[in-house]
Design a protein around this motif. Structure first.
Motif, PDB file in Angstrom:
ATOM      1  N   ILE A   1       0.825  -1.221   0.000  1.00  0.00           N
ATOM      2  CA  ILE A   1       0.000   0.000   0.000  1.00  0.00           C
ATOM      3  C   ILE A   1       0.854   1.263   0.000  1.00  0.00           C
ATOM      4  O   ILE A   1       1.738   1.429   0.847  1.00  0.00           O
ATOM      5  CB  ILE A   1      -0.927   0.016   1.237  1.00  0.00           C
ATOM      6  CG1 ILE A   1      -1.925  -1.134   1.128  1.00  0.00           C
ATOM      7  CG2 ILE A   1      -1.656   1.356   1.379  1.00  0.00           C
ATOM      8  CD1 ILE A   1      -2.835  -1.261   2.310  1.00  0.00           C
TER       9      ILE A   1
ATOM     10  N   GLY B   1      -1.427 -12.749   6.495  1.00  0.00           N
ATOM     11  CA  GLY B   1      -1.127 -12.190   5.171  1.00  0.00           C
ATOM     12  C   GLY B   1      -2.211 -12.549   4.184  1.00  0.00           C
ATOM     13  O   GLY B   1      -3.160 -13.279   4.521  1.00  0.00           O
TER      14      GLY B   1
ATOM     15  N   ILE C   1       1.060  -9.134 -10.870  1.00  0.00           N
ATOM     16  CA  ILE C   1      -0.024  -8.174 -11.128  1.00  0.00           C
ATOM     17  C   ILE C   1       0.610  -6.855 -11.534  1.00  0.00           C
ATOM     18  O   ILE C   1       1.560  -6.404 -10.888  1.00  0.00           O
ATOM     19  CB  ILE C   1      -0.886  -7.926  -9.877  1.00  0.00           C
ATOM     20  CG1 ILE C   1      -1.637  -9.189  -9.520  1.00  0.00           C
ATOM     21  CG2 ILE C   1      -1.853  -6.771 -10.097  1.00  0.00           C
ATOM     22  CD1 ILE C   1      -2.883  -8.968  -8.728  1.00  0.00           C
TER      23      ILE C   1
ATOM     24  N   ASN D   1      -7.371   0.352  -3.174  1.00  0.00           N
ATOM     25  CA  ASN D   1      -7.867   1.733  -3.238  1.00  0.00           C
ATOM     26  C   ASN D   1      -9.058   1.945  -2.320  1.00  0.00           C
ATOM     27  O   ASN D   1      -9.603   3.031  -2.234  1.00  0.00           O
ATOM     28  CB  ASN D   1      -8.191   2.147  -4.676  1.00  0.00           C
ATOM     29  CG  ASN D   1      -9.321   1.333  -5.245  1.00  0.00           C
ATOM     30  OD1 ASN D   1      -9.885   0.472  -4.559  1.00  0.00           O
ATOM     31  ND2 ASN D   1      -9.664   1.583  -6.491  1.00  0.00           N
TER      32      ASN D   1
HETATM   33  C1  LIG Z   1      -3.090  -4.089  -7.463  1.00  0.00           C
HETATM   34  C2  LIG Z   1      -3.720  -4.451  -6.163  1.00  0.00           C
HETATM   35  C3  LIG Z   1      -4.970  -3.946  -5.847  1.00  0.00           C
HETATM   36  C4  LIG Z   1      -5.566  -4.264  -4.634  1.00  0.00           C
HETATM   37  N1  LIG Z   1      -6.792  -3.729  -4.342  1.00  0.00           N
HETATM   38  C5  LIG Z   1      -7.367  -3.993  -3.166  1.00  0.00           C
HETATM   39  C6  LIG Z   1      -8.585  -3.357  -2.808  1.00  0.00           C
HETATM   40  O1  LIG Z   1      -9.115  -2.526  -3.549  1.00  0.00           O
HETATM   41  N2  LIG Z   1      -9.139  -3.655  -1.602  1.00  0.00           N
HETATM   42  C7  LIG Z   1      -8.553  -4.527  -0.726  1.00  0.00           C
HETATM   43  O2  LIG Z   1      -9.106  -4.757   0.348  1.00  0.00           O
HETATM   44  N3  LIG Z   1      -7.366  -5.132  -1.029  1.00  0.00           N
HETATM   45  C8  LIG Z   1      -6.762  -4.873  -2.212  1.00  0.00           C
HETATM   46  N4  LIG Z   1      -5.552  -5.432  -2.521  1.00  0.00           N
HETATM   47  C9  LIG Z   1      -4.922  -6.348  -1.553  1.00  0.00           C
HETATM   48  C10 LIG Z   1      -4.152  -5.645  -0.440  1.00  0.00           C
HETATM   49  O3  LIG Z   1      -3.634  -4.400  -0.863  1.00  0.00           O
HETATM   50  C11 LIG Z   1      -2.993  -6.533   0.015  1.00  0.00           C
HETATM   51  O4  LIG Z   1      -3.458  -7.854   0.211  1.00  0.00           O
HETATM   52  C12 LIG Z   1      -2.395  -6.021   1.324  1.00  0.00           C
HETATM   53  O5  LIG Z   1      -1.952  -4.688   1.189  1.00  0.00           O
HETATM   54  C13 LIG Z   1      -1.255  -6.933   1.765  1.00  0.00           C
HETATM   55  O6  LIG Z   1      -0.774  -6.473   3.004  1.00  0.00           O
HETATM   56  P1  LIG Z   1       0.243  -7.332   3.873  1.00  0.00           P
HETATM   57  O7  LIG Z   1       0.684  -6.491   5.003  1.00  0.00           O
HETATM   58  O8  LIG Z   1      -0.354  -8.651   4.211  1.00  0.00           O
HETATM   59  O9  LIG Z   1       1.463  -7.652   2.888  1.00  0.00           O
HETATM   60  P2  LIG Z   1       2.498  -6.641   2.217  1.00  0.00           P
HETATM   61  O10 LIG Z   1       1.853  -5.353   1.930  1.00  0.00           O
HETATM   62  O11 LIG Z   1       3.124  -7.400   1.101  1.00  0.00           O
HETATM   63  O12 LIG Z   1       3.569  -6.383   3.378  1.00  0.00           O
HETATM   64  C14 LIG Z   1       4.614  -7.273   3.669  1.00  0.00           C
HETATM   65  C15 LIG Z   1       5.809  -6.466   4.170  1.00  0.00           C
HETATM   66  O13 LIG Z   1       6.870  -7.378   4.469  1.00  0.00           O
HETATM   67  C16 LIG Z   1       8.098  -6.796   4.025  1.00  0.00           C
HETATM   68  N5  LIG Z   1       9.076  -7.867   3.812  1.00  0.00           N
HETATM   69  C17 LIG Z   1       9.212  -8.671   2.734  1.00  0.00           C
HETATM   70  N6  LIG Z   1      10.205  -9.547   2.947  1.00  0.00           N
HETATM   71  C18 LIG Z   1      10.698  -9.307   4.185  1.00  0.00           C
HETATM   72  C19 LIG Z   1      11.717  -9.907   4.978  1.00  0.00           C
HETATM   73  N7  LIG Z   1      12.421 -10.957   4.548  1.00  0.00           N
HETATM   74  N8  LIG Z   1      11.940  -9.395   6.211  1.00  0.00           N
HETATM   75  C20 LIG Z   1      11.219  -8.335   6.678  1.00  0.00           C
HETATM   76  N9  LIG Z   1      10.246  -7.732   5.969  1.00  0.00           N
HETATM   77  C21 LIG Z   1       9.977  -8.224   4.745  1.00  0.00           C
HETATM   78  C22 LIG Z   1       7.707  -6.084   2.736  1.00  0.00           C
HETATM   79  O14 LIG Z   1       8.670  -5.117   2.376  1.00  0.00           O
HETATM   80  C23 LIG Z   1       6.357  -5.485   3.134  1.00  0.00           C
HETATM   81  O15 LIG Z   1       6.500  -4.212   3.712  1.00  0.00           O
HETATM   82  C24 LIG Z   1      -4.913  -5.126  -3.719  1.00  0.00           C
HETATM   83  C25 LIG Z   1      -3.649  -5.625  -4.030  1.00  0.00           C
HETATM   84  C26 LIG Z   1      -3.048  -5.287  -5.237  1.00  0.00           C
HETATM   85  C27 LIG Z   1      -1.669  -5.798  -5.552  1.00  0.00           C
END
Ligand SMILES: Cc1cc2nc3c(=O)[nH]c(=O)nc-3n(C[C@H](O)[C@H](O)[C@H](O)COP(=O)(O)OP(=O)(O)OC[C@H]3O[C@@H](n4cnc5c(N)ncnc54)[C@H](O)[C@@H]3O)c2cc1C
Length: 408
Positions: free
Chosen positions: A41, A391, A261, A56
């Protein structure tokens, strides 16, 4: 004495987990591999309007409302006209691509047919059996395929509806009524300055007390257990990193499947739908290049700065081997726009984002992977170590599920 909570990954899953751990009076440590928090995000304010890199907006529930209230954040609701959803069917944009017979078949199946999964039944077979083939291909395929990115015959029904109890013989309607932890959907929301607001608010809430290590990859498990006394460990890494992390501690774990994506947010001079709406979904059979397009400026207010422009986000999903350049994607976008509006002009400005191997395929391999994670959580708990995996590969891709999971 305060307990230690160690969080690996500073995306929204990690930050919400950190916020709740801190509120529960824990010492919080975050390891984030990149130089910023937020993960997928982020929001860029351009001279034309807001550009989001991933989500979004998200579905509001009372639990999330509570979190936003604690963060002093005021969400904005989606505009009324965005309730209109479009499908591209037979080269036309329509709100309803089904015939009366198809609709009757779908409602009948939903209410009365036994929706219990059969052995080795794919999601395509299951959805065709319950709702009829036309509903499966014209509505479910673009809607579910558009969100999860994969073909229907790849997807695993239990992964898609992980909150439903699949053990009983009952209709899908009954199964849905008895869904676990059912939360009322309070509508789609975002923030005036975009999704980055929630990341900034979480960061300011946790940073005075939490220790945040940026540019620091997650240390391996044995080092963490040596460094912190009986920590609660929240693994909030993206799927590919979670898999690599696990390979250090578990033998024989099957590699899950990933998708690429890419999105193009563009500012355009003409609308592609006559009336405003949420977006258009493209069924695979229509041979469009994109999976769908979001009509950003019809969904939330404050999405464009310049007058007489509209904002659209086009979503392109591919297997991990297919890497397309920005120019190729823009070319594909123009082909699709011109299929809809023959005289469509090129965008005034466009912003491309690529996420390679960051998205899970919700297939059988992911189901097995999750079972392994569930088992690991139990095994470590029995040894007195609390490890939780969080996740977008666990219980749904959307933020609603991630935020609710992160409150665990
Ligand atoms: C194009 C797109 C559109 C989307 N639209 C929507 C929407 O409209 N509505 C909705 O609800 N969801 C939407 N999503 C889904 C949502 O945005 C994601 O599922 C969510 O942001 C994922 O969050 P997260 O914290 O689980 O993972 P991530 O955001 O991937 O966070 C993981 C973190 O871990 C860190 N990291 C990676 N490897 C390591 C390591 N070895 N050691 C330490 N840190 C590490 C990364 O740098 C990152 O900061 C969309 C996703 C995409 C790609």
């Amino acid at each position: 004495m305060k307990n230690n909570t160690v969080i690996l990954g500073g995306g929204i899953s990690g930050l919400v987990s950190a916020f709740y751990a801190q509120n529960a009076n824990q010492n919080v440590y975050i390891y984030e591999a990149s130089d910023r928090l937020g993960g997928l995000i982020s929001t860029t304010q351009t001279e034309y309007g807001i550009v989001e890199s991933a989500a979004n907006g998200f579905i509001l529930t009372s639990e999330i409302q509570n979190l936003l209230h604690k963060l002093n954040l005021k969400p904005i609701s989606a505009k009324k006209e965005s309730r209109r959803r479009y499908f591209y069917s037979n080269r036309k944009i329509t709100q309803f691509p089904l015939s009366f017979c198809d609709l009757f078949r779908a409602v009948f199946g939903f209410l009365f047919l036994n929706s219990k999964l059969r052995v080795n039944e794919t999601f395509l077979q299951w959805s065709s059996r319950i709702f009829g083939i036309n509903t499966a291909l014209k509505i479910i395929e673009p809607a579910i395929g558009g969100i999860y990115g994969a073909k229907l015959d790849q997807l695993d029904t239990r992964m898609l509806f992980s909150k439903l109890d699949w053990s009983k013989n009952q209709s899908f309607f009954r199964r849905y009524l008895t869904k676990k932890n059912k939360k009322k959907n309070l509508g789609l929301v975002s923030f005036e300055n975009g999704m980055v607001s929630v990341i900034q608010a979480l960061e300011s809430a946790i940073s005075p007390k939490a220790v945040i290590y940026l540019n620091r990859k997650a240390p391996n498990l044995s080092d963490l257990l040596n460094e912190y006394e009986s920590p609660a460990l929240h693994i909030c890494l993206p799927l590919n990193e979670c898999y690599s992390y696990l390979r250090e501690i578990v033998d024989q774990i099957q590699i899950p499947n990933f998708l690429n994506i890419s999105t193009i947010t563009c500012f355009v001079q003409e609308r592609i739908t006559k009336k405003p709406g949420f977006g258009i979904l493209f069924p695979k059979g229509e041979r469009m290049n994109a999976s769908g397009v979001l009509l950003n400026s019809d969904i939330f207010p404050h999405r464009i700065i310049k007058e007489n422009l509209w904002s659209e986000t086009w979503i392109f999903i591919s297997d991990p081997q297919t890497i397309r350049s920005d120019e190729e994607l823009l070319d594909l976008l123009m082909q699709d726009r011109r299929r809809i509006v023959a005289a469509a002009m090129p965008p005034v400005q466009s912003y491309v984002t690529h996420w390679h191997r960051k998205f899970p395929v919700y297939d059988k391999a992911l189901y097995e992977f999750n079972r392994k994670l569930d088992q690991l959580e139990v095994d470590y708990f029995d040894r007195g170590i609390k490890i939780i995996f969080k996740g977008n590969y666990r219980r749904g891709i959307g933020l609603r599920n991630l935020i609710e999971m992160a409150t665990r």
